[in-house]
Scaffold this active site. Structure first.
Site, PDB file in Angstrom:
ATOM      1  N   GLY A  14       9.753  93.814  94.948  1.00  0.00           N
ATOM      2  CA  GLY A  14       8.355  94.086  95.184  1.00  0.00           C
ATOM      3  C   GLY A  14       7.784  93.032  96.103  1.00  0.00           C
ATOM      4  N   TYR A  15       6.508  92.732  95.942  1.00  0.00           N
ATOM      5  CA  TYR A  15       5.875  91.733  96.774  1.00  0.00           C
ATOM      6  C   TYR A  15       6.413  90.332  96.472  1.00  0.00           C
ATOM      7  CZ  TYR A  15       2.336  94.600  99.066  1.00  0.00           C
ATOM      8  OH  TYR A  15       1.704  95.511  99.866  1.00  0.00           O
ATOM      9  N   THR A  16       6.785  90.089  95.222  1.00  0.00           N
ATOM     10  CA  THR A  16       7.132  88.728  94.809  1.00  0.00           C
ATOM     11  C   THR A  16       8.587  88.576  94.416  1.00  0.00           C
ATOM     12  OG1 THR A  16       4.880  88.492  93.933  1.00  0.00           O
ATOM     13  CG2 THR A  16       6.491  86.837  93.258  1.00  0.00           C
TER      14      THR A  16
ATOM     15  N   ASP B 289      -1.688  96.443  88.034  1.00  0.00           N
ATOM     16  CA  ASP B 289      -0.800  97.177  88.941  1.00  0.00           C
ATOM     17  C   ASP B 289      -0.095  98.258  88.121  1.00  0.00           C
ATOM     18  OD1 ASP B 289       0.629  98.014  91.106  1.00  0.00           O
ATOM     19  OD2 ASP B 289       2.006  96.317  91.143  1.00  0.00           O
TER      20      ASP B 289
END
Length: 502
Positions: A156-158, A287
């Site tokens: 994901g983003y992280t 989220d």
């Protein structure tokens, strides 16, 4: 030229992927650092010993503020855990301290000369630490040194997530900060400080670890352990070891039986009921998307908690309690305490409606249950109910289904006669139906023989059915429906019913 650019881009992506994989697996680490000295508390994974001073100015000051804000968020969850554990048991000396050293205050609060490379000078931050210990891990670095079957699952983003098999028996998920991910890449482009950017991202994993241990529930993914290791010149990078689940694929779910789809919705509601009444208070999943969940043995479990929040929105009037969604907006009441009433709970519930209930609950459900299921879907879509009422109604559906009470209002006069053949099975003569537990035949669950007869009567091609000794999660019996009975073989675990009149 175009091929050269494509090759370069592919090489960069591969480098990022390999770097993250090395970070997870192949760099030596230690499960437990030496016990910290009382006068110098240990730093957590991802927390700098000497965080950048805000007086450095410019981008470094902005990055320092973000690290401080992320740290303070984690600190709030630590304090919730510490308060709950107060008086319950003493701290074990071998437990890992995650957050023993707070970032320094701003230069206005505590002026300090910059140390090497702009960092604060050495020395402990006395009185700024507070205990939060994770329980000793069941699994650690020793367990992930010699893994097999390593497979990249996604990112994901992280975080990047990998599947691995430990000791050739236990399949687990490994999570670590993705050095090629959006968060790190964006931060490095903005601040040119890989170490501090890693620390900013790592606080999200630390937060998730705390929540996974604090929120113990059947529908929350299990944390098995963690490992600290050095990677990319950054000390004490963190890898978490968790329960492995299957990704939630909505297209595949729509092709499964209603019973299995109902189980997913029931699992979700039980989770949301727990989150609304958790030891931390009401927890909302900011989220909230299907990709934040996995399936483990047929049960839905939440896997990503780094974007969860226990903050209740403050307000002075109802207009401050505005919830906006793509298709609907809601305004909740503002309480006399200045908080939006049940906003965390209602946000979770409406997201459950729009991502899960509308697709999974009503379709192909037993006809006598559809009015109640439609009522549940409509009430959650309008937020007329809270999570308590929604959970109670879904449990009611479960009881009606398991007990067979949903069949009492249906006409059950058989259209044909059937001959019972004990200890017999029809190996072939399959036809397909939907939804079915078997992709090459018609395998359905029934409450009793009478329901099996009713189903067979409803299919023109059905000429026989076979009761198996297998049951579903609700205890219902699995039955094969057949298009003929020309070849019957002995089988002590099955009973065959053959249609003798139409």
């Amino acid at each position: 030229m175009r091929r050269r650019k494509t090759a370069v881009a592919a090489g960069c992506c591969l480098a990022f992927l390999l770097g993250t994989l090395l970070n997870l697996l192949f760099i030596p680490g230690s499960e437990h650092p030496p016990p910290p000295r009382d006068e110098v508390p240990s730093s957590p994974p991802g927390a700098p010993l000497y965080p950048p001073e805000e007086e450095i100015g410019g981008g470094q000051a902005a990055l320092a503020r973000q690290i401080r804000e992320r740290y303070e968020e984690v600190l709030r969850y630590r304090q919730h855990r510490a308060a709950a554990a107060a008086g319950r048991r003493p701290l074990r000396p071998r437990e890992r301290r995650l957050m023993d050293l707070a970032p320094p205050r701003t230069s206005a609060e505590q002026p300090r000369p910059p140390g090497p490379r702009g960092r604060a000078a050495a020395g402990p931050w006395a009185g700024a630490s507070a205990e939060l210990s994770l329980e000793p891990p069941l699994l650690g670095c020793r367990d992930i040194r010699d893994v097999s079957g390593v497979q990249y699952l996604g990112s994901g983003y992280t975080k990047a997530v990998y599947k691995a098999v430990l000791n050739r028996t236990l399949a687990v998920a490994l999570k670590a900060v993705d050095f090629g991910g959006h968060d790190i890449a964006h931060c490095v482009r903005q601040f040119s400080a890989l170490g501090d950017c890693y620390r900013l991202a790592a606080y999200k994993i630390v937060k998730e670890m705390i929540l996974l241990q604090r929120l113990r529930h059947a529908n929350v993914l299990q944390l098995y352990g963690y490992c600290y290791q050095d990677s990319n010149d950054i000390p004490d990078t963190l890898t978490t070891i968790t329960e492995l689940g299957s990704p939630l694929e909505m297209i595949q779910l729509l092709q499964t039986s209603w019973e299995d789809r109902f189980r997913i919705c029931l699992s979700l509601v039980r989770l949301l009921h727990y989150l609304a009444h958790s030891p931390l208070g009401s927890v909302t999943l900011l989220d909230f998307r299907p990709r934040q969940f996995v399936i483990v043995d047929g049960e839905l479990k939440v896997t990503d908690l780094d974007d969860a929040s226990i903050e209740e929105s403050s307000c002075t009037s109802n207009s401050d309690c505005f919830m906006e969604f793509p298709a609907r907006n809601f305004t909740l009441p503002c309480s006399v305490e200045g908080r939006c009433q049940s906003m965390n709970e209602k946000r979770n519930l409406y997201n459950a409606y729009r991502f899960f209930f509308t697709y999974l609950l009503p379709h192909s459900a037993p006809s006598s249950l559809r009015p109640l299921l439609d009522k549940i879907v409509n009430a959650t879509g309008e937020l007329h109910w809270g999570i308590d009422e929604t959970a109670a109604q879904l449990e009611r559906v479960l009881n009606l289904y398991k007990s067979g009470e949903y069949l009492q209002n249906t006409t059950r006069m058989p259209k044909a006669e059937y001959r019972r053949v004990p200890e017999a099975f029809i190996p072939d003569e399959n036809y397909r139906c939907w939804p079915s537990y078997h992709h090459k035949g018609c395998l359905l669950s029934v409450f009793d023989v009478n329901e099996a007869i009713e189903i067979c009567d409803s299919y023109s091609q059905c000429k026989a059915f076979v009761l198996t000794n297998q049951t579903t999660w609700t205890g219902r019996q699995l039955v094969f429906f057949k298009m003929a009975s020309n070849h019957i073989v002995p089988d002590p675990d099955k009973i065959t019913y053959v249609k003798v009149t139409d």
